[in-house]
Design a protein around this motif. Structure first.
Motif, PDB file in Angstrom:
ATOM      1  N   TYR A 165      57.718 -53.569 -57.353  1.00 17.17           N
ATOM      2  CA  TYR A 165      58.634 -54.308 -56.474  1.00 17.17           C
ATOM      3  C   TYR A 165      58.280 -55.788 -56.430  1.00 17.17           C
ATOM      4  O   TYR A 165      59.166 -56.648 -56.355  1.00 17.17           O
ATOM      5  CB  TYR A 165      58.608 -53.710 -55.071  1.00 17.17           C
ATOM      6  CG  TYR A 165      59.517 -54.439 -54.110  1.00 17.17           C
ATOM      7  CD1 TYR A 165      60.883 -54.546 -54.369  1.00 17.17           C
ATOM      8  CD2 TYR A 165      59.021 -55.033 -52.965  1.00 17.17           C
ATOM      9  CE1 TYR A 165      61.722 -55.221 -53.503  1.00 17.17           C
ATOM     10  CE2 TYR A 165      59.849 -55.706 -52.086  1.00 17.17           C
ATOM     11  CZ  TYR A 165      61.208 -55.800 -52.361  1.00 17.17           C
ATOM     12  OH  TYR A 165      62.045 -56.469 -51.510  1.00 17.17           O
ATOM     13  N   ALA A 166      56.993 -56.120 -56.501  1.00 16.56           N
ATOM     14  CA  ALA A 166      56.587 -57.528 -56.549  1.00 16.56           C
ATOM     15  C   ALA A 166      57.119 -58.193 -57.818  1.00 16.56           C
ATOM     16  O   ALA A 166      57.578 -59.344 -57.783  1.00 16.56           O
ATOM     17  CB  ALA A 166      55.058 -57.639 -56.489  1.00 16.56           C
ATOM     18  N   ASP A 167      57.078 -57.472 -58.950  1.00 16.44           N
ATOM     19  CA  ASP A 167      57.649 -57.992 -60.201  1.00 16.44           C
ATOM     20  C   ASP A 167      59.148 -58.211 -60.058  1.00 16.44           C
ATOM     21  O   ASP A 167      59.698 -59.222 -60.510  1.00 16.44           O
ATOM     22  CB  ASP A 167      57.385 -57.025 -61.351  1.00 16.44           C
ATOM     23  CG  ASP A 167      55.913 -56.792 -61.600  1.00 16.44           C
ATOM     24  OD1 ASP A 167      55.111 -57.681 -61.263  1.00 16.44           O
ATOM     25  OD2 ASP A 167      55.567 -55.712 -62.119  1.00 16.44           O
ATOM     26  N   PHE A 168      59.823 -57.238 -59.443  1.00 14.60           N
ATOM     27  CA  PHE A 168      61.268 -57.315 -59.220  1.00 14.60           C
ATOM     28  C   PHE A 168      61.620 -58.572 -58.429  1.00 14.60           C
ATOM     29  O   PHE A 168      62.541 -59.319 -58.792  1.00 14.60           O
ATOM     30  CB  PHE A 168      61.720 -56.055 -58.479  1.00 14.60           C
ATOM     31  CG  PHE A 168      63.164 -56.035 -58.069  1.00 14.60           C
ATOM     32  CD1 PHE A 168      64.153 -55.671 -58.975  1.00 14.60           C
ATOM     33  CD2 PHE A 168      63.533 -56.353 -56.773  1.00 14.60           C
ATOM     34  CE1 PHE A 168      65.487 -55.645 -58.590  1.00 14.60           C
ATOM     35  CE2 PHE A 168      64.856 -56.326 -56.385  1.00 14.60           C
ATOM     36  CZ  PHE A 168      65.833 -55.971 -57.293  1.00 14.60           C
ATOM     37  N   SER A 169      60.884 -58.848 -57.348  1.00  8.78           N
ATOM     38  CA  SER A 169      61.147 -60.019 -56.513  1.00  8.78           C
ATOM     39  C   SER A 169      60.881 -61.311 -57.275  1.00  8.78           C
ATOM     40  O   SER A 169      61.636 -62.288 -57.155  1.00  8.78           O
ATOM     41  CB  SER A 169      60.289 -59.959 -55.250  1.00  8.78           C
ATOM     42  OG  SER A 169      60.558 -58.801 -54.492  1.00  8.78           O
ATOM     43  N   PHE A 170      59.819 -61.322 -58.074  1.00  6.04           N
ATOM     44  CA  PHE A 170      59.511 -62.520 -58.860  1.00  6.04           C
ATOM     45  C   PHE A 170      60.608 -62.805 -59.884  1.00  6.04           C
ATOM     46  O   PHE A 170      61.047 -63.951 -60.032  1.00  6.04           O
ATOM     47  CB  PHE A 170      58.164 -62.343 -59.563  1.00  6.04           C
ATOM     48  CG  PHE A 170      57.930 -63.323 -60.677  1.00  6.04           C
ATOM     49  CD1 PHE A 170      57.647 -64.659 -60.406  1.00  6.04           C
ATOM     50  CD2 PHE A 170      58.020 -62.931 -62.009  1.00  6.04           C
ATOM     51  CE1 PHE A 170      57.439 -65.567 -61.426  1.00  6.04           C
ATOM     52  CE2 PHE A 170      57.815 -63.827 -63.043  1.00  6.04           C
ATOM     53  CZ  PHE A 170      57.527 -65.152 -62.751  1.00  6.04           C
ATOM     54  N   LEU A 171      61.050 -61.762 -60.591  1.00  5.90           N
ATOM     55  CA  LEU A 171      62.078 -61.968 -61.623  1.00  5.90           C
ATOM     56  C   LEU A 171      63.392 -62.419 -61.011  1.00  5.90           C
ATOM     57  O   LEU A 171      64.125 -63.217 -61.610  1.00  5.90           O
ATOM     58  CB  LEU A 171      62.266 -60.678 -62.421  1.00  5.90           C
ATOM     59  CG  LEU A 171      61.084 -60.275 -63.311  1.00  5.90           C
ATOM     60  CD1 LEU A 171      61.343 -58.929 -63.979  1.00  5.90           C
ATOM     61  CD2 LEU A 171      60.810 -61.341 -64.365  1.00  5.90           C
ATOM     62  N   LEU A 172      63.721 -61.919 -59.823  1.00  4.27           N
ATOM     63  CA  LEU A 172      64.924 -62.388 -59.132  1.00  4.27           C
ATOM     64  C   LEU A 172      64.841 -63.890 -58.865  1.00  4.27           C
ATOM     65  O   LEU A 172      65.803 -64.630 -59.096  1.00  4.27           O
ATOM     66  CB  LEU A 172      65.111 -61.636 -57.817  1.00  4.27           C
ATOM     67  CG  LEU A 172      65.657 -60.209 -57.865  1.00  4.27           C
ATOM     68  CD1 LEU A 172      65.781 -59.658 -56.442  1.00  4.27           C
ATOM     69  CD2 LEU A 172      67.011 -60.152 -58.553  1.00  4.27           C
ATOM     70  N   ALA A 173      63.700 -64.336 -58.359  1.00  4.79           N
ATOM     71  CA  ALA A 173      63.516 -65.759 -58.071  1.00  4.79           C
ATOM     72  C   ALA A 173      63.549 -66.589 -59.350  1.00  4.79           C
ATOM     73  O   ALA A 173      64.128 -67.682 -59.380  1.00  4.79           O
ATOM     74  CB  ALA A 173      62.203 -65.977 -57.327  1.00  4.79           C
ATOM     75  N   LEU A 174      62.941 -66.073 -60.406  1.00  2.00           N
ATOM     76  CA  LEU A 174      62.889 -66.803 -61.672  1.00  2.00           C
ATOM     77  C   LEU A 174      64.287 -66.994 -62.251  1.00  2.00           C
ATOM     78  O   LEU A 174      64.646 -68.091 -62.706  1.00  2.00           O
ATOM     79  CB  LEU A 174      62.007 -66.050 -62.664  1.00  2.00           C
ATOM     80  CG  LEU A 174      61.766 -66.718 -64.022  1.00  2.00           C
ATOM     81  CD1 LEU A 174      60.922 -67.969 -63.854  1.00  2.00           C
ATOM     82  CD2 LEU A 174      61.100 -65.752 -64.996  1.00  2.00           C
ATOM     83  N   LEU A 175      65.094 -65.925 -62.239  1.00  2.57           N
ATOM     84  CA  LEU A 175      66.428 -65.994 -62.834  1.00  2.57           C
ATOM     85  C   LEU A 175      67.402 -66.815 -61.998  1.00  2.57           C
ATOM     86  O   LEU A 175      68.377 -67.350 -62.528  1.00  2.57           O
ATOM     87  CB  LEU A 175      66.983 -64.579 -63.033  1.00  2.57           C
ATOM     88  CG  LEU A 175      66.264 -63.727 -64.082  1.00  2.57           C
ATOM     89  CD1 LEU A 175      66.823 -62.309 -64.076  1.00  2.57           C
ATOM     90  CD2 LEU A 175      66.403 -64.338 -65.475  1.00  2.57           C
TER      91      LEU A 175
END
Length: 382
Positions: free
Chosen positions: A178-188
């Motif tokens: 879930y931490a990866d999911f949140s990071f990728l959302l912010a990155l994109l």
């Protein structure tokens, strides 16, 4: 790939179908009838439970299908449209943690810890309206998997159809937390011109590179949880650094000894956006012609709009009347340039505000110039 149609006739037994999918997926991981494989040491009991659950689910589906088989065949396409519409509502109105739990299909078990995780292609599906590559299995429908099963290739991990794929590169190294999911959302969601600012947020010490501990600290702060965004603790850091995250393995190596440079950080954003754009384009370009119709392009633009289906259909009909199916079409470079315009929508809105202070609107040439400035690419005159 995991894809299925759920007709209105079978909606009542949808929970049984989800269970059958999870059991079938687990059988692919552990191997049917083999008590020496798997990760929980109780495969015999699980195998009997899996057979019983699968038989129950199959019986429920079969009973309903036999009673309403004429409706099933008549409404198959309509059923998948129902699933897509339901997933679209979830993406639009749910919080990030609920979206993650709906599309994540794996429960990763390691050293007593049990963490929900998703495949990289499930991440793509979770952020893409009308996606047909992978459907979510629903919250609570998951399959347990261990690191040994991931390393041996027994886990059924869906892969991107692209030949060169950063999603597949990450997936080969593990799943997404879930931490990866949140990071990728912010990155994109960050415009490309501001990517240096995001990197500086992760570079806590300001030495020009991001260490694993810095990444764990900031990504924990970014992860939305029930009641608000997460607060950082030592437990969170330990869990993130010890997790078998494909993203962390990709960025820092499995031993966590590779720092993340600014160039690699930027490249990750570019590679992800490029692949997502091409996957979106291929959703409409079923024949691999390299072009899509103007009507398909309008469908892409409208699928994120908050307008009624009836109004969408009216707008699409107007476009089809002006540009027939064998019209000029939209090429992948043109589609890509306008995708970047949409990705920089905040800058586009600001530029239009200052250009149109009198409220009289802008003409096509002015809009094209602004779009090219926002995207950093030449926007097609079409």
């Amino acid at each position: 790939m995991r894809s299925w149609s759920v007709t209105s006739t079978l909606r009542g037994v949808h929970r049984y179908q989800n269970l059958a999918v999870a059991v079938n997926k687990r059988s692919l991981v552990t191997g049917a009838g083999n008590n020496n494989q798997g990760g929980n040491g109780n495969e015999g009991n699980y195998g009997r439970f899996g057979q019983c659950a699968a038989a129950t689910a199959a019986a429920a589906v079969l009973f309903t299908a036999l009673n309403e088989r004429s409706k099933v065949y008549a409404k198959e396409d309509e059923g998948e449209a129902e699933v897509i519409a339901m997933e679209n509502r979830l993406r639009q109105f749910s919080t990030p943690d609920k979206i993650f739990n709906f599309f994540a299909s794996y429960l990763f078990v390691s050293k007593g810890r049990r963490v929900m995780m998703m495949t990289p292609l499930e991440f793509y599906s979770s952020i893409t309206p009308d996606c047909t590559l992978v459907h979510g299995v629903g919250a609570g429908a998951h399959v347990e998997v261990t690191q040994e099963e991931l390393d041996s290739g027994k886990a059924a991990i869906e892969e991107s159809p692209m030949k060169t794929s950063v999603l597949n590169d990450i997936g080969k190294l593990g799943l997404l937390s879930y931490a990866d999911f949140s990071f990728l959302l912010a990155l994109l969601s960050t415009p490309r011109r501001y990517i240096d600012t995001v990197f500086n947020l992760f570079d806590v010490t300001g030495d020009g590179k991001v260490e694993p501990k810095e990444f764990a600290y900031v990504s924990t702060k970014m992860a939305h949880k029930s009641g608000g965004f997460g607060s950082y603790t030592d437990i969170d850091q330990d869990e993130i650094l010890a997790s078998s995250s494909g993203l962390l393995n990709y960025l820092f190596g499995k031993s966590r000894d590779q720092p993340l440079t600014r160039e690699k950080f930027k490249k990750l954003q570019v590679d992800l956006l490029e692949e997502i754009i091409e996957l979106e384009f291929k959703e409409y370009d079923q024949t691999n012609s390299g072009r899509i119709s103007e009507a398909d392009f309008v469908k892409f633009l409208l699928k994120n709009g908050k307008i009624t289906p009836k109004k969408k259909a009216t707008l699409i009909k107007k476009v089809e009347a002006k540009w027939p199916s064998k019209g000029r079409g939209i090429s992948l470079p043109s589609f890509k340039s306008f995708f970047y315009v949409l990705a920089g929508s905040v800058e586009l809105e600001r530029a239009l505000f200052y250009l149109d202070v009198e409220g009289i609107g802008v003409d096509r040439d002015e809009f094209r110039k602004i779009s090219s400035w926002v995207s950093g690419m030449q926007t097609s005159d079409h």
